[in-house]
Scaffold this active site. Sequence first.
Site, PDB file in Angstrom:
ATOM      1  CE1 TYR A 144      37.971  43.790  39.362  1.00 25.73           C
ATOM      2  CE2 TYR A 144      37.600  44.021  37.001  1.00 25.73           C
ATOM      3  CZ  TYR A 144      38.297  43.464  38.053  1.00 25.73           C
ATOM      4  OH  TYR A 144      39.323  42.587  37.804  1.00 25.73           O
ATOM      5  CE  LYS A 197      36.441  40.677  39.386  1.00 30.21           C
ATOM      6  NZ  LYS A 197      36.659  40.530  37.925  1.00 30.21           N
TER       7      LYS A 197
END
Length: 299
Positions: free
Chosen positions: A142, A170
């Site tokens: 992320y 992400k």
Amino acid sequence: MAPISTPQTPFGRVLTAMVTPFTADGALDIDGAQRLAAHLVDAGNDGLIINGTTGESPTTSDAEKDQLVRAVLEAVGDRAQVVAGIGTNDTRHSIELARAAEHAGAHGLLAVTPYYNKPPQEGLRRHFSAIADATELPVMLYDIPGRSGVPIDTETIVRLAEHPRIVANKDAKGDLGRASWAIARSGLAWYSGDDMLNLPLLSVGAVGFVSVVGHVVTPELRALLDAHLNGDAQKATEIHQRLLPVFTGMFRTQGVITTKAALALQGLPSGPLRLPLVELSPEETDQLKIDLAAGGVQL
């Protein structure tokens, strides 16, 4: 069993980073979490991110995180990928959370860039690699420098992609150029982590979304994605443009705050926020209603 995934879409295509419902006195609302999870999967989500930033992970205990993962798995684990947020700015603590999530039955892990301590790229590489080494679960990186203070450089992403359990990223970096290079060179499954950039990121190789606005417009996100996959750029663009008021309205202030307000307006489980987050003012709530209505959301 959770839906079968592929190397290209290891966690499905449309995921919502779910809020953590609380009771009126601020305790974890397990029943509400299960009802909300079921609602989101019914709406068309392939997966849910539990204990992410939108789940108020900075203010939930390790025990609460474990309870929440188990509760959501019980509710929807045979119908959706349940991905546990386990990232902290302490590698040892992140590993503990990763192992607990694996023991609870999570299908995957979301590991955010360590925040506040601003490690160099080699520190990031070792941190994420240690997490991936600690369990048998697939890992989604992320990358959100606006919160962490440090981006994951493209070269670091490419090196991390060599790890067999680091399978996805992400992307909340907001840089389509860097995303293009990283997608091309790493081969990771790329998920948009910035709703306003969902369609642009698809155009450079993303496979899906980890969304906040998915709490209220999952069917529309699914339609946008399907149009893109079917080669109907005009339809995808039209849906993107219809959703612009929602993308804007849900991030006029901190996303958890507006998301819980939007859910409450729809009669869905949400509950209060934990400090330092605070509820919308009446004026902000009125503006949110205007934004959601402009984007076609029924309240």
